[in-house]
Design an enzyme around this catalytic site. Structure first.
Site, mmCIF file in Angstrom:
data_model
loop_
_atom_site.group_PDB
_atom_site.id
_atom_site.type_symbol
_atom_site.label_atom_id
_atom_site.label_comp_id
_atom_site.label_asym_id
_atom_site.label_seq_id
_atom_site.Cartn_x
_atom_site.Cartn_y
_atom_site.Cartn_z
ATOM 1 C CB THR A 77 28.765 3.077 45.196
ATOM 2 O OG1 THR A 77 28.093 3.729 44.380
ATOM 3 C CG2 THR A 77 29.328 1.984 44.505
ATOM 4 C CG ASP A 78 23.451 4.398 44.124
ATOM 5 O OD1 ASP A 78 24.572 4.685 43.774
ATOM 6 O OD2 ASP A 78 22.725 5.191 44.375
ATOM 7 C CD GLU A 79 28.325 5.560 40.515
ATOM 8 O OE1 GLU A 79 28.797 5.322 39.670
ATOM 9 O OE2 GLU A 79 28.322 6.667 40.788
ATOM 10 C CE1 TYR A 112 33.967 4.641 43.360
ATOM 11 C CE2 TYR A 112 31.786 4.738 42.331
ATOM 12 C CZ TYR A 112 32.411 4.740 43.465
ATOM 13 O OH TYR A 112 32.074 4.774 44.651
ATOM 14 C CE LYS A 145 33.224 1.432 46.600
ATOM 15 N NZ LYS A 145 34.031 1.673 48.032
HETATM 16 P P1 NAD Z 1 36.690 10.383 48.979
HETATM 17 O O1 NAD Z 1 37.358 10.173 47.610
HETATM 18 O O2 NAD Z 1 36.246 11.845 49.272
HETATM 19 O O3 NAD Z 1 37.663 10.230 49.860
HETATM 20 C C1 NAD Z 1 38.461 8.787 49.830
HETATM 21 C C2 NAD Z 1 39.757 8.801 51.068
HETATM 22 O O4 NAD Z 1 40.277 7.497 50.824
HETATM 23 C C3 NAD Z 1 40.481 10.092 50.884
HETATM 24 O O5 NAD Z 1 40.719 10.238 52.102
HETATM 25 C C4 NAD Z 1 41.797 9.190 50.273
HETATM 26 O O6 NAD Z 1 42.914 10.095 50.695
HETATM 27 C C5 NAD Z 1 41.572 7.753 50.750
HETATM 28 N N1 NAD Z 1 42.411 6.729 50.134
HETATM 29 C C6 NAD Z 1 42.642 6.700 48.627
HETATM 30 N N2 NAD Z 1 43.197 5.676 48.346
HETATM 31 C C7 NAD Z 1 43.636 5.141 49.643
HETATM 32 C C8 NAD Z 1 44.478 4.077 49.784
HETATM 33 N N3 NAD Z 1 45.108 3.367 48.618
HETATM 34 N N4 NAD Z 1 44.861 3.816 50.961
HETATM 35 C C9 NAD Z 1 44.500 4.488 52.045
HETATM 36 N N5 NAD Z 1 43.480 5.891 51.831
HETATM 37 C C10 NAD Z 1 43.145 5.968 50.584
HETATM 38 O O7 NAD Z 1 35.481 9.485 48.929
HETATM 39 P P2 NAD Z 1 33.950 9.573 49.545
HETATM 40 O O8 NAD Z 1 33.128 10.350 48.758
HETATM 41 O O9 NAD Z 1 34.354 9.958 50.920
HETATM 42 O O10 NAD Z 1 33.573 7.864 49.699
HETATM 43 C C11 NAD Z 1 34.150 7.081 50.736
HETATM 44 C C12 NAD Z 1 33.416 5.879 50.541
HETATM 45 O O11 NAD Z 1 32.226 5.702 50.108
HETATM 46 C C13 NAD Z 1 34.095 5.216 48.927
HETATM 47 O O12 NAD Z 1 34.438 3.719 49.313
HETATM 48 C C14 NAD Z 1 33.098 5.306 48.143
HETATM 49 O O13 NAD Z 1 32.905 4.200 46.943
HETATM 50 C C15 NAD Z 1 31.621 5.228 48.968
HETATM 51 N N6 NAD Z 1 30.336 5.947 48.357
HETATM 52 C C16 NAD Z 1 30.490 7.138 48.289
HETATM 53 C C17 NAD Z 1 29.544 7.837 48.053
HETATM 54 C C18 NAD Z 1 29.425 9.451 47.626
HETATM 55 O O14 NAD Z 1 28.473 9.883 47.224
HETATM 56 N N7 NAD Z 1 30.629 10.245 47.765
HETATM 57 C C19 NAD Z 1 28.184 7.242 47.786
HETATM 58 C C20 NAD Z 1 28.280 5.936 48.146
HETATM 59 C C21 NAD Z 1 29.250 5.251 48.631
HETATM 60 O O1 DAU Z 2 25.693 6.752 43.513
HETATM 61 C C1 DAU Z 2 26.645 6.864 44.601
HETATM 62 C C2 DAU Z 2 28.049 7.578 43.715
HETATM 63 O O2 DAU Z 2 27.755 9.043 43.666
HETATM 64 C C3 DAU Z 2 29.264 7.386 44.477
HETATM 65 O O3 DAU Z 2 29.698 6.044 44.599
HETATM 66 C C4 DAU Z 2 30.436 8.040 43.981
HETATM 67 O O4 DAU Z 2 31.702 8.041 44.736
HETATM 68 C C5 DAU Z 2 30.043 9.607 43.967
HETATM 69 O O5 DAU Z 2 31.118 10.339 43.195
HETATM 70 C C6 DAU Z 2 28.785 9.700 43.197
HETATM 71 O O6 DAU Z 2 28.951 9.515 41.745
HETATM 72 P P1 DAU Z 2 28.218 10.188 40.675
HETATM 73 O O7 DAU Z 2 29.026 10.132 39.257
HETATM 74 O O8 DAU Z 2 26.897 10.265 40.869
HETATM 75 O O9 DAU Z 2 28.669 11.888 41.277
HETATM 76 P P2 DAU Z 2 29.173 13.003 40.731
HETATM 77 O O10 DAU Z 2 28.991 14.138 41.591
HETATM 78 O O11 DAU Z 2 30.297 13.145 39.729
HETATM 79 O O12 DAU Z 2 27.843 13.460 39.392
HETATM 80 C C7 DAU Z 2 26.489 13.695 39.822
HETATM 81 C C8 DAU Z 2 25.652 13.550 38.568
HETATM 82 O O13 DAU Z 2 25.910 14.850 38.167
HETATM 83 C C9 DAU Z 2 25.978 12.684 37.430
HETATM 84 O O14 DAU Z 2 24.799 12.269 36.805
HETATM 85 C C10 DAU Z 2 27.168 13.538 36.781
HETATM 86 C C11 DAU Z 2 26.525 15.048 36.732
HETATM 87 N N1 DAU Z 2 27.754 15.815 36.632
HETATM 88 C C12 DAU Z 2 28.752 15.875 37.424
HETATM 89 C C13 DAU Z 2 29.649 16.788 37.244
HETATM 90 C C14 DAU Z 2 30.744 16.580 38.194
HETATM 91 C C15 DAU Z 2 27.358 16.900 35.831
HETATM 92 O O15 DAU Z 2 26.281 17.109 35.129
HETATM 93 N N2 DAU Z 2 28.498 17.986 35.745
HETATM 94 C C16 DAU Z 2 29.520 17.823 36.392
HETATM 95 O O16 DAU Z 2 30.642 18.885 36.134
#
Ligand code: NAD
Ligand code: DAU
Length: 362
Positions: free
Chosen positions: A143-145, A169, A173
């Site tokens: 992630t970019d975080e 989180y 990562k």
């Molecule tokens: P998600 O939470 O939707 O899915 C995670 C999946 O991993 C689920 O299917 C869960 O059952 C599985 N899982 C969790 N713990 C596990 C374990 N111990 N063993 C096996 N499986 C397990 O997550 P996502 O949003 O699809 O993110 C996927 C990946 O991409 C993550 O590594 C996250 O850090 C990264 N990422 C997400 C975003 C985003 O915006 N969602 C952005 C950048 C990077």
């Molecule tokens: O940047 C990449 C990341 O983006 C991934 O690594 C994470 O897995 C993914 O969950 C996401 O993280 P964020 O914290 O940015 O996503 P979230 O959707 O939780 O929140 C997006 C923005 O919106 C953040 O600034 C918090 C705000 N927010 C979120 C929720 C759930 C609100 O204002 N209200 C809300 O109820």
């Protein structure tokens, strides 16, 4: 062993977390475009949903294995049995707010789980013939975080930006990224790391900003915006992210990291307003219209990062990837998908979901 079994092994990839949001989009895209065998190892936490992969039922090239990446024995057995040519590691606890309320699972899955995969991969590779070893890739999805928070005028994160994670989180990562880097540096493990910005699109669990806003707006519930709503994220349509990961797997240079982004920085309030005006048009008969009357400012997320921005020039320059969707086209597709998939939404918003919402937003 039959020739077709050997061929199958040479083609197979092992995906972790393939039943989650990005993972299931990735598996579906992979089976559509690459058509080579996939083994999907997923624990099926609250975020994992095998329904997402229903179109693959009966497909002999798709194998699902429920299990934990921390289970070394299981990972070893899967590697021995399927002899994959690559691991694409998506599995993680991914929700920042949950990491603030309870970090334990984040350390276990994101740090120990990644360590377990790395160790088992190292053992697996040591027993492979040299030719297969040199072809193997371990792609770690991050992630970019990990780079921390930017000021409004700061340049975007590039691959050399120092790590400064701010939430449990992102710290978990970052720890995983460092382990991956160390396994390449110390043991020569053929790793690739991607650091991506915020994804949105089909199958995203409605605890994240965009699907939560769509769901609440349709149900005339408050749209909770943290703090002043001025935090900035870069947004990427999930299918573009999946394509970028496929590109890095195919062409990425071993040991390198690649930033992936959507060239689409938006303030949170702007995102919520966009969702509301699309819904005004698509659902003019909802009980509360205009939907932005539902916007409610709530207490800020502790340690809330102000801005993320991605400099994705390296992956474009070196590997030729850039996103296909703009935010305008991607958000439209996303909203339409949620409106057309009410049954999916109902199935994921069970008692546990309502409990999370009630606890978190009370
Ligand atoms: P998600 O939470 O939707 O899915 C995670 C999946 O991993 C689920 O299917 C869960 O059952 C599985 N899982 C969790 N713990 C596990 C374990 N111990 N063993 C096996 N499986 C397990 O997550 P996502 O949003 O699809 O993110 C996927 C990946 O991409 C993550 O590594 C996250 O850090 C990264 N990422 C997400 C975003 C985003 O915006 N969602 C952005 C950048 C990077
Ligand atoms: O940047 C990449 C990341 O983006 C991934 O690594 C994470 O897995 C993914 O969950 C996401 O993280 P964020 O914290 O940015 O996503 P979230 O959707 O939780 O929140 C997006 C923005 O919106 C953040 O600034 C918090 C705000 N927010 C979120 C929720 C759930 C609100 O204002 N209200 C809300 O109820």
């Amino acid at each position: 062993m039959a020739v077709q079994d050997l061929f199958r092994m040479e083609q197979t990839i092992l995906i972790t977390g393939g039943a989650g949001f990005i993972g299931s989009n990735f598996v579906l895209q992979w089976m559509n475009c690459e058509r080579t065998p996939v083994v999907n190892l997923d624990k099926l936490t609250y975020a994992g949903n095998p329904r997402n992969l229903k179109p693959l039922s009966g497909n002999a090239s798709y194998i699902f294995q429920q299990g934990d990446i921390c289970d070394r024995e299981l990972v070893r057995r899967l590697l021995e049995r399927h002899r994959p040519r690559a691991i694409v590691h998506f599995a993680a606890e991914s929700h920042v707010d949950r990491s603030i309320r309870g970090p334990d699972d984040f350390i276990s899955t994101n740090v120990t789980g990644t360590f377990s995969l790395l160790e088992e991969t190292r053992a697996y590779l040591s027993a492979l013939p040299a030719e297969n070893r040199s072809r193997f890739r371990f792609l770690h999805v991050s992630t970019d975080e990990v780079y921390g928070s930017l000021g409004l005028e700061d340049p975007a994160f590039c691959e050399t930006t120092p790590y400064a994670p701010n939430s449990p989180y992102s710290a978990s990562k970052a720890a995983a990224d460092h382990l991956v880097r160390a396994y390449h540096h110390t043991y020569g493990l053929p790793t690739l790391t991607t650091n991506c910005s915020n994804n949105y699109g089909p199958f995203q669990f409605p605890e994240k900003l965009i699907p939560l806003m769509i769901l609440n707006a349709c149900q005339a519930k408050p749209l909770p915006v943290y703090g002043d709503g001025q935090n900035v994220r870069d947004w990427l349509f999930v299918e573009d992210h999946c394509e970028a990961v496929r590109t890095v797997l195919a062409k990425g240079k071993v040991g390198e990291t690649y930033n992936i982004g959507g060239y689409s920085e938006k303030k949170n309030l702007e995102i919520v307003e966009t969702v509301c005006s699309a819904l005004d048009e698509l659902r003019p008969n909802d009980p509360v219209v205009p939907h932005n009357n539902l916007i409610t400012f709530v207490k800020d997320r502790p340690g809330h990062d102000r801005r993320y921005a991605i400099d994705a020039r390296k992956i474009h320059r070196d590997l030729g990837w850039k996103p296909r969707e703009t935010f305008e086209t991607g958000i439209r597709k996303t909203i339409q998908w949620y409106l057309a998939n009410d049954e999916w939404l109902q199935s994921v918003t069970t008692g546990a979901y309502h409990q999370w919402v009630a606890t978190h937003y009370s």
